[in-house]
Structure formats: structure tokens, C-alpha cells
Write a protein that holds these residues in place. Structure first.
Motif, PDB file in Angstrom:
ATOM      1  N   ALA B  62       0.826  -1.204   0.000  1.00 47.07           N
ATOM      2  CA  ALA B  62       0.000   0.000   0.000  1.00 47.07           C
ATOM      3  C   ALA B  62       0.867   1.263   0.000  1.00 47.07           C
ATOM      4  O   ALA B  62       0.659   2.173  -0.798  1.00 47.07           O
ATOM      5  N   ALA B  65       2.629   1.428  -3.388  1.00 45.46           N
ATOM      6  CA  ALA B  65       1.756   1.776  -4.500  1.00 45.46           C
ATOM      7  C   ALA B  65       1.251   3.211  -4.383  1.00 45.46           C
ATOM      8  O   ALA B  65       1.063   3.892  -5.393  1.00 45.46           O
ATOM      9  N   ALA B 121      -4.129  -2.105   3.296  1.00 45.97           N
ATOM     10  CA  ALA B 121      -3.679  -2.249   1.916  1.00 45.97           C
ATOM     11  C   ALA B 121      -4.855  -2.568   0.999  1.00 45.97           C
ATOM     12  O   ALA B 121      -4.949  -2.044  -0.121  1.00 45.97           O
ATOM     13  N   GLN B 125      -6.152  -0.243  -2.060  1.00 43.90           N
ATOM     14  CA  GLN B 125      -6.255  -0.782  -3.420  1.00 43.90           C
ATOM     15  C   GLN B 125      -7.661  -0.572  -3.990  1.00 43.90           C
ATOM     16  O   GLN B 125      -7.827  -0.198  -5.151  1.00 43.90           O
ATOM     17  N   PHE B 238      -0.224  -3.027  -6.143  1.00 41.07           N
ATOM     18  CA  PHE B 238      -0.536  -3.451  -4.779  1.00 41.07           C
ATOM     19  C   PHE B 238      -0.241  -4.936  -4.573  1.00 41.07           C
ATOM     20  O   PHE B 238      -0.739  -5.526  -3.628  1.00 41.07           O
TER      21      PHE B 238
END
Lengths: 243, 309
Positions: B62, B65, B121, B125, B238
Motif C-alpha cells: 500500500a 503503491a 492495503a 487498493q 498493490f
């Protein structure tokens, strides 16, 4: 007693429906030696946790050296000058003994206003030497015996340069000689002007140490005064031996 | 050794690495090396929170990304911005996310904290997948410039150098922390939080510093990713493999020191790159699994711990 260092007024703490502490008043003078006794489950450790900020008291006020402690996090109280040892020693297992003692030097002793920052390494050595662990400074806590662990706990508590030390059953499980050893150590610390609250089941030690004795039973304070008189008080005897 | 001397030494090592890579003369070296260096940053960043402070973060992907998607946004809005500036922005965003996550979850200990990071996360995403501006689930295309803007050579060499410098920064920061007051505080928290608090350590503040620092470095590592892959979609950005690799590398190298993640990342990262080329890319994850099991059994304190016995 030279003025109150710690003042506890109307302290109360509940865990759900269980009343652990109820309306406890207590004062500790600067440099005083206070014994705190009571049967198991009487609220001694809860009180320590409320004083040190590990738990929040539900009612009452705690004042230390002119500061109101209510709502203050534990580390702030340590910096103000309250140190504690844990009932079961809680060393930092991955750090050496020297580093164990170094943490409070860096985080409590150094940040106190008006205190000249000492050389951390020298202070570490001083403290370990005081408790007789200097030759093991580079070892890990896992290598220590029970009594050495208690001594490390005391050295770490002292490293924060406290004005009040709360010794929570530092002698539990130790032999006769070892109890005397720790007792002598606590007397030395007290000689340096540090007030000490001793929580203990070993009556021989408590009576030898305390200038004043406080008894907690079922979350209430039932006695507070001269140790020899307190232990003869009928309700104290009843709490320990049954009436 | 002082931090400044160590930093200079690390820069020399970085210069030697770059010279060696150029001497080989094959552009693939830069592509593969970039990934290894990226893992040096990720593993080192993870270790600040996971190794020093004892909070196992499963949300690496996370933070990583979010850094990458910050670049996607900036690429679309202010394309003239140089990459280092985008990295600072990505780092700042991820540091903020780290701070927020820390504030919400740091009252959780152990496995509970780890699960919360994993959930974070997934939430991040989902948000990105539903954000059309950055391409949603279709993904985003980024055109990689052909040439390096600061020295003669391909753009991939530029990316390599950037990641090399970021690795130096991450390792120097991690090493400086380890020997500092902050490092002692982190170690105390890892070992025993109530005892740390009783020793005057402001545990919540230190944990927030650790999450922000760790997240920020991960975000910076992710920021150049869109230029590296040229096509970024949520599933790859992710990818759980970032989280798995980033945990495996410090564990294999050793979590107690700055050196562990560095060794683990170089070793495992290189091994994975070699396996990807010579055998298959699917095998590289299998390698991680096998190595992890092996190390947990044979050397639970990692390579560094093995040598310190």
C-alpha cells in the motif's frame, strides 16, 4: 515528614462490576519510607498502576510534587520523578544490561529540566555498580538469576533519577540472605533522599524498612500509621489471619 | 564510524556499483539492478518499524503503491516536475498514510496490528481501483523518456541511479537510527512496551515516528515505479509479493541491525532476478517461501544473527 511529595485523594478504580480501589487517600513525604501491605487482590498493584499511569483511575486525584497527574501518560510521570519496578521483572530482553539502564537515562533523566546531562556511559556504570552487576554489563538479561533480575529492575528504575520509587514486591521469591541484600540496597537509595513505597508480603522486611505502614483490604485503606501499632490493629490482624 | 563518514563511504560504494553496472554494458543489468535496489529500500524501510520497533507491517504494497500513484497523478497534472520532486511528494503522501494508520492501529499489538495493515492495503487498493483519474482498474500508461536528463545514457540508467541514491539514504538513515536515542527507544518498545513507558519512553510518539518514516521511505521507493514499468495497474502495484518479499528479506538477513535487510535484499533480490531469467518468474516467489522456512528453522535471527553467535 518534610511536606507531601505524593498526595492521593479519593482514588477509585473499577473493573466492570468489581471495585478494585475505593476512596483511597494517601500521602508520601519527601524521602519517606512507606510500607504498603494487604492480602492478595486487595488492590495494591492496581494502585501502583494508577499512580504510574499504566491504568487510569476512575475517581480521585493524584498530585506529585505540585503537579496534578490526572490523565498524564506513564512516561510523563516517569519524567516527573516517579519510578517503579515491576512485580514480575520486565527487562528489555534483546538489550544488554548496560543498554537496559541506558534507556531511562536517555529518555527520563536527560529530559528533566534543570538536570545537567550526565555522561550516559558513566551513569550506566555507576548504576550497575551500585547493584553489583557491573561485571555483567555486556550480558543479556536472560543470563541473570532471579535476584540479579530484581537488581537490574531497581537499577533501571533508578536510572530515571526518581524522587519516588515504588518497589512492587521486589523481594518476592528471594531467599533470606537475598532479601537482606535488597533491603540494604533500598536503604542506600533512601539515604540518597529518594522516597520509597515498598509493597511487600515479607513482613520481616516491611517492618524493618517502613517508617509508616499502610494497609489495603478489598480496595479500602483500613490502617495508616506506625508499623508496630498498625500490625497490632484488630482489623489488620483479622484481614490477614481471619477473625 | 560517524554517520557522515559512513554516508560518504556508502556513496563511494554506490558510485562503484554504478560504474560496474555501466562497465558490463548490458541494459538488462540496470533493469534487474533497479528491482534489487528497490527492495533494499523497501526492506530497510520495513525494518525500521518491523525490526527495530517490533511491529510487523503487512501493508508494504500500500505504501509502495501510494508512492507510485502519486507519480501517476503528478505525471498527469504537472508533467514537467522532475522525478526526485515526485519522489518527495510520494514519500510525503505515504508518510502521512503511515502516520494516520499508526494513529488508528498502534493500540493493537502483534498479529492484530499486522492484520490491520493488511486490511489497510486492501482498502487503499479498492480506492485506487475505483479512481478513474489514475486509470482505475484499467491501469495507467506512462511514457518513459528515452534518455537520462542529467548524464548521457538511457533513462533506465537514470532510474537506477535514483534508486541507488535512495538506497544509500535509506541505509544511512536506518544505521543512524540504530545507534541513536531513537534506536534505543524503538528497541525498548519492541522488547516490552509497558516497561519502555515506565522508563520514560513516549511510546505512542515513537511508534508514529517509526510508521511515518517507514511508510515515507516505501512511498519514495514506489514513486519511480510508473516510469520503470510504463504501465501500472492496481493489481500489480498493490501486489502482495511486495509485502511478502519485504518481510522475507529482513528476516533472512536479520532484523536487529541495519545490515540485515541490506544483505537480505541484495541476496534474495538477486537470486529472484537470476531465477526469473534462467528458470521462471513464478519460481522466484517459491524461492522466497523455501528460504524463509529454511531460515526460520536454521537461523531464526537471520544471517547477521548467525554470525553474531
Amino acid at each position: 515528614m518534610t511536606g507531601a511529595l505524593l498526595t492521593v485523594a479519593g482514588l477509585g478504580k473499577r473493573f466492570g462490576g468489581f471495585i478494585a480501589l475505593s476512596d483511597v487517600d494517601l500521602t508520601v513525604g519527601a524521602g519517606e519510607r512507606l510500607g504498603l501491605i494487604g492480602p492478595n487482590g486487595s488492590g495494591k498493584s492496581t494502585m501502583v498502576n494508577c499512580l504510574c499511569g499504566t491504568l487510569r483511575n476512575d475517581t480521585g486525584n493524584v498530585t506529585f510534587g505540585g503537579h496534578a497527574l490526572d490523565g498524564l501518560a506513564a512516561h510523563r510521570r516517569t519524567r516527573l520523578g516517579i519510578a517503579r519496578s515491576f512485580q514480575l521483572p520486565r527487562p528489555f530482553p534483546t538489550l544488554t544490561l548496560a543498554d537496559n539502564v541506558r534507556v531511562p537515562i536517555l529518555y527520563a533523566a536527560d529530559v528533566k529540566a534543570g538536570r545537567v546531562a550526565v555522561d550516559p556511559r558513566r551513569r550506566c556504570e555507576e548504576l550497575l555498580n551500585m547493584v553489583g552487576l557491573l561485571d555483567k554489563a555486556d550480558r543479556k538479561p536472560a543470563d541473570l538469576t532471579q535476584i540479579e533480575m530484581r537488581k537490574l529492575e531497581l537499577a533501571r528504575a533508578m536510572a530515571s533519577e526518581p524522587r519516588l520509587l515504588i518497589a512492587d514486591e521486589v523481594m518476592a521469591g528471594l531467599s533470606h540472605r537475598e532479601v537482606d541484600d535488597i533491603l540494604a540496597l533500598l536503604m542506600t537509595l533512601n539515604g540518597q533522599g529518594i522516597a520509597i513505597v515498598m509493597i511487600e508480603h515479607i513482613m520481616r522486611a516491611v517492618l524493618a524498612f517502613s517508617q509508616r505502614l499502610v494497609v489495603l483490604v478489598a480496595g479500602r485503606k483500613i490502617a495508616d500509621g506506625d508499623p508496630q501499632e498498625v500490625v497490632r490493629q484488630p482489623d489488620v490482624v483479622a484481614a490477614y489471619l481471619g477473625s | 564510524m560517524g554517520n557522515i563518514r559512513f554516508g560518504l563511504l556508502a556513496l563511494v560504494a554506490a558510485a562503484v556499483t554504478f560504474a560496474a553496472a555501466r562497465a558490463i554494458g548490458n541494459p538488462y543489468v540496470f533493469f534487474a539492478g533497479y528491482v534489487v535496489l528497490q527492495y533494499v529500500v523497501l526492506a530497510t524501510a520495513w525494518n525500521i518499524l518491523g525490526g527495530y520497533t517490533g511491529y510487523v507491517n503487512f501493508g508494504t504494497a500500500a505504501f509502495f503503491a501510494m508512492g507510485a500513484y502519486t507519480t501517476v497523478v503528478l505525471h498527469k497534472t504537472v508533467p514537467v516536475l522532475p522525478l526526485p520532486a515526485m519522489m518527495l511528494a510520494g514519500g510525503a503522501i505515504s508518510a502521512l498514510i503511515g502516520l494516520g494508520m499508526g494513529y488508528l492501529t498502534l493500540r493493537l499489538r502483534g498479529t492484530f496490528f499486522s492484520i490491520a495493515t493488511l486490511a489497510m492495503a486492501v482498502v487503499a487498493q479498492t480506492l485506487i481501483t475505483n479512481w478513474n483519474f489514475v486509470g482505475g482498474s484499467r491501469g495507467a500508461y506512462i511514457v518513459r523518456p528515452r534518455l537520462s536528463p542529467i548524464f548521457p545514457g538511457d533513462y533506465i540508467q537514470y532510474l537506477f541511479v535514483i534508486m541507488l541514491l535512495l538506497s544509500v539514504l535509506a541505509v544511512v538513515v536506518a544505521r543512524a537510527i540504530q545507534h541513536s536515542r531513537l534506536g534505543y527507544g524503538f528497541a525498548a518498545i519492541r522488547d516490552d512496551e509497558p516497561a519502555a513507558e515506565a522508563s520514560g519512553v513516549p511510546t505512542l510518539r515513537l511508534k508514529l515516528i517509526a510508521t511515518a518514516l517507514s511508510g515515507g521511505l516505501m512511498g519514495m521507493a514506489g514513486a519511480p515505479l510508473p516510469y520503470y514499468v510504463t504501465y501500472l495497474d492496481p493489481a500489480s502495484g498493490f501486489s502482495l509479493s511486495y509485502a511478502v518479499n519485504t518481510i522475507a528479506m529482513p528476516l533472512i538477513g536479520g532484523t536487529a541491525t541495519w545490515l540485515g535487510p541490506l544483505i537480505g535484499a541484495v541476496l534474495l533480490g538477486t537470486l529472484q532476478q537470476v531465477a526469473t531469467v534462467t528458470i521462471s518468474s513464478a519460481l522466484s516467489l517459491l524461492l522466497v517461501g523455501l528460504l524463509l522456512v529454511g531460515f526460520v528453522i536454521a537461523a531464526p535471527k537471520g544471517i547477521v544473527g548467525w554470525f553474531q553467535r
